[in-house]
Design a protein around this motif. Structure first.
Motif, PDB file in Angstrom:
ATOM      1  N   SER A  11      19.072 -12.895 -14.513  1.00  0.00           N
ATOM      2  CA  SER A  11      18.488 -11.559 -14.414  1.00  0.00           C
ATOM      3  C   SER A  11      18.208 -11.211 -12.958  1.00  0.00           C
ATOM      4  CB  SER A  11      17.204 -11.475 -15.234  1.00  0.00           C
ATOM      5  OG  SER A  11      16.230 -12.309 -14.667  1.00  0.00           O
ATOM      6  N   LEU A  12      18.282  -9.936 -12.682  1.00  0.00           N
ATOM      7  CA  LEU A  12      18.014  -9.453 -11.335  1.00  0.00           C
ATOM      8  C   LEU A  12      16.515  -9.246 -11.149  1.00  0.00           C
ATOM      9  CD1 LEU A  12      20.858  -6.809 -11.032  1.00  0.00           C
ATOM     10  CD2 LEU A  12      20.817  -9.093 -10.081  1.00  0.00           C
ATOM     11  N   LEU A  13      16.100  -9.322  -9.927  1.00  0.00           N
ATOM     12  CA  LEU A  13      14.687  -9.083  -9.634  1.00  0.00           C
ATOM     13  C   LEU A  13      14.369  -7.606  -9.858  1.00  0.00           C
ATOM     14  CD1 LEU A  13      14.242 -11.132  -6.352  1.00  0.00           C
ATOM     15  CD2 LEU A  13      13.404 -11.713  -8.620  1.00  0.00           C
ATOM     16  N   PRO A  14      13.173  -7.305 -10.329  1.00  0.00           N
ATOM     17  CA  PRO A  14      12.819  -5.898 -10.503  1.00  0.00           C
ATOM     18  C   PRO A  14      12.650  -5.214  -9.149  1.00  0.00           C
ATOM     19  CG  PRO A  14      10.918  -7.282 -10.920  1.00  0.00           C
ATOM     20  CD  PRO A  14      12.095  -8.197 -10.748  1.00  0.00           C
ATOM     21  N   GLU A  15      12.793  -3.906  -9.144  1.00  0.00           N
ATOM     22  CA  GLU A  15      12.618  -3.158  -7.904  1.00  0.00           C
ATOM     23  C   GLU A  15      11.156  -3.242  -7.465  1.00  0.00           C
ATOM     24  OE1 GLU A  15      14.102   0.786  -7.807  1.00  0.00           O
ATOM     25  OE2 GLU A  15      15.820   0.301  -9.051  1.00  0.00           O
ATOM     26  N   PRO A  16      10.933  -3.215  -6.173  1.00  0.00           N
ATOM     27  CA  PRO A  16       9.537  -3.285  -5.712  1.00  0.00           C
ATOM     28  C   PRO A  16       8.766  -2.041  -6.152  1.00  0.00           C
ATOM     29  CG  PRO A  16      11.028  -2.913  -3.876  1.00  0.00           C
ATOM     30  CD  PRO A  16      11.874  -3.165  -5.081  1.00  0.00           C
ATOM     31  N   LEU A  17       7.493  -2.230  -6.418  1.00  0.00           N
ATOM     32  CA  LEU A  17       6.660  -1.118  -6.853  1.00  0.00           C
ATOM     33  C   LEU A  17       6.316  -0.232  -5.663  1.00  0.00           C
ATOM     34  CD1 LEU A  17       4.211  -3.001  -9.220  1.00  0.00           C
ATOM     35  CD2 LEU A  17       6.172  -1.606  -9.855  1.00  0.00           C
ATOM     36  N   ARG A  18       6.303   1.038  -5.905  1.00  0.00           N
ATOM     37  CA  ARG A  18       5.900   1.974  -4.860  1.00  0.00           C
ATOM     38  C   ARG A  18       4.393   2.169  -4.937  1.00  0.00           C
ATOM     39  NH1 ARG A  18      10.094   4.222  -2.314  1.00  0.00           N
ATOM     40  NH2 ARG A  18      12.088   4.219  -3.367  1.00  0.00           N
ATOM     41  N   THR A  19       3.788   2.446  -3.797  1.00  0.00           N
ATOM     42  CA  THR A  19       2.342   2.630  -3.782  1.00  0.00           C
ATOM     43  C   THR A  19       1.978   4.041  -4.201  1.00  0.00           C
ATOM     44  OG1 THR A  19       2.342   3.317  -1.481  1.00  0.00           O
ATOM     45  CG2 THR A  19       2.081   0.970  -1.915  1.00  0.00           C
ATOM     46  N   VAL A  20       0.760   4.187  -4.646  1.00  0.00           N
ATOM     47  CA  VAL A  20       0.281   5.494  -5.066  1.00  0.00           C
ATOM     48  C   VAL A  20      -0.120   6.328  -3.858  1.00  0.00           C
ATOM     49  CG1 VAL A  20      -1.490   6.665  -6.424  1.00  0.00           C
ATOM     50  CG2 VAL A  20      -0.486   4.561  -7.263  1.00  0.00           C
ATOM     51  N   THR A  21      -0.682   5.664  -2.848  1.00  0.00           N
ATOM     52  CA  THR A  21      -1.140   6.395  -1.678  1.00  0.00           C
ATOM     53  C   THR A  21      -0.050   6.421  -0.614  1.00  0.00           C
ATOM     54  OG1 THR A  21      -2.071   4.373  -0.764  1.00  0.00           O
ATOM     55  CG2 THR A  21      -3.544   5.761  -2.068  1.00  0.00           C
ATOM     56  N   PRO A  22       0.030   7.493   0.131  1.00  0.00           N
ATOM     57  CA  PRO A  22       1.047   7.545   1.197  1.00  0.00           C
ATOM     58  C   PRO A  22       0.656   6.631   2.355  1.00  0.00           C
ATOM     59  CG  PRO A  22      -0.319   9.509   1.252  1.00  0.00           C
ATOM     60  CD  PRO A  22      -0.721   8.735   0.034  1.00  0.00           C
ATOM     61  N   LEU A  23       1.651   6.148   3.081  1.00  0.00           N
ATOM     62  CA  LEU A  23       1.400   5.278   4.227  1.00  0.00           C
ATOM     63  C   LEU A  23       0.818   6.099   5.366  1.00  0.00           C
ATOM     64  CD1 LEU A  23       4.650   3.122   4.211  1.00  0.00           C
ATOM     65  CD2 LEU A  23       2.390   2.487   3.396  1.00  0.00           C
ATOM     66  N   THR A  24      -0.117   5.519   6.091  1.00  0.00           N
ATOM     67  CA  THR A  24      -0.702   6.196   7.238  1.00  0.00           C
ATOM     68  C   THR A  24      -0.331   5.446   8.500  1.00  0.00           C
ATOM     69  OG1 THR A  24      -2.732   4.918   7.042  1.00  0.00           O
ATOM     70  CG2 THR A  24      -2.675   7.020   5.896  1.00  0.00           C
ATOM     71  N   GLY A  25      -0.269   6.161   9.583  1.00  0.00           N
ATOM     72  CA  GLY A  25       0.027   5.539  10.867  1.00  0.00           C
ATOM     73  C   GLY A  25      -1.206   4.862  11.421  1.00  0.00           C
ATOM     74  N   SER A  26      -1.084   4.318  12.625  1.00  0.00           N
ATOM     75  CA  SER A  26      -2.232   3.660  13.232  1.00  0.00           C
ATOM     76  C   SER A  26      -3.243   4.719  13.656  1.00  0.00           C
ATOM     77  CB  SER A  26      -1.798   2.817  14.423  1.00  0.00           C
ATOM     78  OG  SER A  26      -1.236   3.656  15.413  1.00  0.00           O
ATOM     79  N   HIS A  27      -4.497   4.408  13.479  1.00  0.00           N
ATOM     80  CA  HIS A  27      -5.565   5.338  13.818  1.00  0.00           C
ATOM     81  C   HIS A  27      -6.818   4.554  14.166  1.00  0.00           C
ATOM     82  CE1 HIS A  27      -6.129   4.417   9.550  1.00  0.00           C
ATOM     83  NE2 HIS A  27      -7.414   4.685   9.725  1.00  0.00           N
ATOM     84  N   ARG A  28      -7.769   5.216  14.812  1.00  0.00           N
ATOM     85  CA  ARG A  28      -9.030   4.574  15.159  1.00  0.00           C
ATOM     86  C   ARG A  28      -9.869   4.417  13.909  1.00  0.00           C
ATOM     87  NH1 ARG A  28     -11.504   4.893  20.440  1.00  0.00           N
ATOM     88  NH2 ARG A  28     -13.371   4.984  19.171  1.00  0.00           N
ATOM     89  N   ASP A  29     -10.568   3.323  13.827  1.00  0.00           N
ATOM     90  CA  ASP A  29     -11.449   3.067  12.694  1.00  0.00           C
ATOM     91  C   ASP A  29     -12.888   3.178  13.201  1.00  0.00           C
ATOM     92  OD1 ASP A  29     -12.445   2.438  10.262  1.00  0.00           O
ATOM     93  OD2 ASP A  29     -11.638   0.410  10.185  1.00  0.00           O
ATOM     94  N   GLU A  30     -13.452   4.372  13.085  1.00  0.00           N
ATOM     95  CA  GLU A  30     -14.771   4.634  13.657  1.00  0.00           C
ATOM     96  C   GLU A  30     -15.852   3.788  13.009  1.00  0.00           C
ATOM     97  OE1 GLU A  30     -12.787   7.200  12.607  1.00  0.00           O
ATOM     98  OE2 GLU A  30     -12.141   7.982  14.540  1.00  0.00           O
TER      99      GLU A  30
END
Length: 70
Positions: A11-30
């Motif tokens: 059997s083939l491996l299942p496709e990777p799951l997609r995340t629910v939240t969109p990816l964010t770039g690097s940002h400051r963490d106040e």
């Protein structure tokens, strides 16, 4: 049982799951900045009373170093 083993190896491996939240770039963490500054200021407040003792020990070591012949 041998059929199950054969099916799992072919059997083939299942496709990777997609995340629910969109990816964010690097940002400051106040919030982490605030925690870091809080820890730093807490250490300064705790160590500031020890500064005269550290200075006295340093001065004594310099005086004894200059008085002892090399």
């Amino acid at each position: 049982m041998t059929d199950d083993a054969d099916e799992s190896s072919t059997s083939l491996l299942p496709e990777p799951l997609r995340t629910v939240t969109p990816l964010t770039g690097s940002h400051r963490d106040e919030s982490m900045d605030v925690i870091g500054w809080g820890i730093f200021l807490g250490l300064v407040v705790l160590l500031l009373p020890l500064l005269p003792f550290i200075l006295i020990v340093w001065l004594i070591s310099k005086v004894t170093e200059s008085l002892t012949p090399s």
